[in-house]
Design a protein around this motif. Structure first.
Motif, PDB file in Angstrom:
ATOM      1  N   VAL A  21      33.530  -3.699  -6.673  1.00  0.00           N
ATOM      2  CA  VAL A  21      34.600  -4.304  -5.875  1.00  0.00           C
ATOM      3  C   VAL A  21      35.708  -4.827  -6.789  1.00  0.00           C
ATOM      4  N   ILE A  22      35.336  -5.498  -7.873  1.00  0.00           N
ATOM      5  CA  ILE A  22      36.327  -6.027  -8.812  1.00  0.00           C
ATOM      6  C   ILE A  22      37.130  -4.881  -9.418  1.00  0.00           C
ATOM      7  N   PHE A  23      36.463  -3.806  -9.799  1.00  0.00           N
ATOM      8  CA  PHE A  23      37.139  -2.651 -10.380  1.00  0.00           C
ATOM      9  C   PHE A  23      38.141  -2.052  -9.385  1.00  0.00           C
ATOM     10  N   VAL A  24      37.742  -1.889  -8.145  1.00  0.00           N
ATOM     11  CA  VAL A  24      38.626  -1.306  -7.136  1.00  0.00           C
ATOM     12  C   VAL A  24      39.814  -2.225  -6.880  1.00  0.00           C
ATOM     13  N   ILE A  25      39.592  -3.514  -6.791  1.00  0.00           N
ATOM     14  CA  ILE A  25      40.692  -4.459  -6.562  1.00  0.00           C
ATOM     15  C   ILE A  25      41.672  -4.424  -7.727  1.00  0.00           C
ATOM     16  N   ASP A  26      41.159  -4.418  -8.975  1.00  0.00           N
ATOM     17  CA  ASP A  26      42.042  -4.336 -10.137  1.00  0.00           C
ATOM     18  C   ASP A  26      42.839  -3.037 -10.140  1.00  0.00           C
ATOM     19  N   TRP A  27      42.190  -1.945  -9.779  1.00  0.00           N
ATOM     20  CA  TRP A  27      42.887  -0.648  -9.735  1.00  0.00           C
ATOM     21  C   TRP A  27      43.991  -0.681  -8.670  1.00  0.00           C
ATOM     22  N   TRP A  28      43.693  -1.241  -7.521  1.00  0.00           N
ATOM     23  CA  TRP A  28      44.642  -1.303  -6.415  1.00  0.00           C
ATOM     24  C   TRP A  28      45.839  -2.191  -6.736  1.00  0.00           C
ATOM     25  N   ARG A  29      45.593  -3.342  -7.412  1.00  0.00           N
ATOM     26  CA  ARG A  29      46.659  -4.298  -7.704  1.00  0.00           C
ATOM     27  C   ARG A  29      47.281  -4.094  -9.087  1.00  0.00           C
ATOM     28  N   ALA A  30      46.890  -3.052  -9.794  1.00  0.00           N
ATOM     29  CA  ALA A  30      47.367  -2.847 -11.166  1.00  0.00           C
ATOM     30  C   ALA A  30      48.884  -2.692 -11.204  1.00  0.00           C
ATOM     31  N   PRO A  31      49.525  -3.388 -12.140  1.00  0.00           N
ATOM     32  CA  PRO A  31      50.969  -3.216 -12.293  1.00  0.00           C
ATOM     33  C   PRO A  31      51.277  -1.832 -12.877  1.00  0.00           C
ATOM     34  N   GLN A  32      52.487  -1.391 -12.667  1.00  0.00           N
ATOM     35  CA  GLN A  32      52.938  -0.100 -13.197  1.00  0.00           C
ATOM     36  C   GLN A  32      54.047  -0.364 -14.205  1.00  0.00           C
ATOM     37  N   ALA A  33      53.866   0.159 -15.411  1.00  0.00           N
ATOM     38  CA  ALA A  33      54.880  -0.024 -16.446  1.00  0.00           C
ATOM     39  C   ALA A  33      56.142   0.725 -16.062  1.00  0.00           C
ATOM     40  N   PRO A  34      57.289   0.037 -16.091  1.00  0.00           N
ATOM     41  CA  PRO A  34      58.542   0.735 -15.765  1.00  0.00           C
ATOM     42  C   PRO A  34      58.913   1.718 -16.882  1.00  0.00           C
ATOM     43  N   PRO A  35      59.720   2.719 -16.574  1.00  0.00           N
ATOM     44  CA  PRO A  35      60.140   3.667 -17.609  1.00  0.00           C
ATOM     45  C   PRO A  35      60.853   2.934 -18.752  1.00  0.00           C
ATOM     46  N   SER A  36      60.562   3.331 -19.958  1.00  0.00           N
ATOM     47  CA  SER A  36      61.194   2.765 -21.165  1.00  0.00           C
ATOM     48  C   SER A  36      60.990   1.256 -21.294  1.00  0.00           C
ATOM     49  N   PHE A  37      59.924   0.718 -20.716  1.00  0.00           N
ATOM     50  CA  PHE A  37      59.683  -0.725 -20.818  1.00  0.00           C
ATOM     51  C   PHE A  37      59.562  -1.176 -22.269  1.00  0.00           C
ATOM     52  N   ASN A  38      59.013  -0.328 -23.106  1.00  0.00           N
ATOM     53  CA  ASN A  38      58.751  -0.731 -24.484  1.00  0.00           C
ATOM     54  C   ASN A  38      60.029  -0.824 -25.321  1.00  0.00           C
ATOM     55  N   GLN A  39      61.139  -0.301 -24.815  1.00  0.00           N
ATOM     56  CA  GLN A  39      62.406  -0.382 -25.540  1.00  0.00           C
ATOM     57  C   GLN A  39      63.277  -1.542 -25.055  1.00  0.00           C
ATOM     58  N   GLN A  40      62.917  -2.137 -23.937  1.00  0.00           N
ATOM     59  CA  GLN A  40      63.708  -3.227 -23.368  1.00  0.00           C
ATOM     60  C   GLN A  40      63.548  -4.493 -24.202  1.00  0.00           C
ATOM     61  N   LEU A  41      64.660  -5.153 -24.483  1.00  0.00           N
ATOM     62  CA  LEU A  41      64.612  -6.431 -25.183  1.00  0.00           C
ATOM     63  C   LEU A  41      64.473  -7.560 -24.171  1.00  0.00           C
ATOM     64  N   LEU A  42      63.559  -8.463 -24.446  1.00  0.00           N
ATOM     65  CA  LEU A  42      63.334  -9.635 -23.603  1.00  0.00           C
ATOM     66  C   LEU A  42      63.697 -10.878 -24.390  1.00  0.00           C
ATOM     67  N   GLN A  43      64.226 -11.864 -23.718  1.00  0.00           N
ATOM     68  CA  GLN A  43      64.659 -13.108 -24.350  1.00  0.00           C
ATOM     69  C   GLN A  43      63.643 -14.206 -24.045  1.00  0.00           C
TER      70      GLN A  43
END
Length: 166
Positions: A21-43
């Motif tokens: 149940v925990i695995f299914v809930i985590d899979w269902w609620r898992a966030p999705q990385a936006p395209p090019s997230f790793n290149q975005q600068l955060l402050q």
């Protein structure tokens, strides 16, 4: 003895069901990385510009989405702070928790020291499709490798970071 075996078997079945149940809930609620997230600068609140790719290059990075108004976060945020204080690679995102000054005041009241990106309007969380706080995301070498939502222990966070480093 037969009764003990039956209880052990029932306990094992229950644990497997709960884990499933925990695995299914985590899979269902898992966030999705936006395209090019790793290149975005955060402050961060202290004015530092960071990228998730850079922070996760040498060792896995725990990105923690939390909110000052989140009940479960009251229990997990001190553990994340402790992990960061002990050298854990952590970046946190304060979701709709007020302006920079309000987030800093909240952290000071709670005596927490964290690297924080303030997501005042929820734009970052929206791009990641984070719908639940707290959400924990592990990024290794610029790639999302795992995530979980809800309560987790400091050891759970350490285990996830260790697993991602293999």
């Amino acid at each position: 003895m037969a009764k003990l075996k039956r209880w052990a078997r029932e306990l094992l079945i229950l644990l497997l069901l709960v884990a499933s149940v925990i695995f299914v809930i985590d899979w269902w609620r898992a966030p999705q990385a936006p395209p090019s997230f790793n290149q975005q600068l955060l402050q961060t609140l202290d004015g530092e510009s960071v990228s998730l790719a850079q922070l996760s290059q040498d060792k896995p990075l725990l990105v923690y989405f939390w909110a000052s108004w989140c009940g479960v976060c009251r229990f997990t945020t001190p553990s994340v702070s402790k992990l960061a204080a002990n050298g854990g690679n952590v970046l946190t995102v304060a979701l709709r928790s007020g302006n920079d000054q309000q987030v800093e005041q909240w952290l000071a009241r709670k005596r927490l020291k964290l690297p924080v990106v303030n997501d005042e309007q929820g734009e970052i969380a929206s791009r990641w499709q984070v719908g639940v706080t707290p959400t924990f995301v592990v990024i290794s070498r610029g790639k999302l490798v795992q995530s979980t939502t809800g309560w987790t222990s400091e050891w759970g966070m350490k285990l996830r970071l260790w697993w991602a480093s293999l």
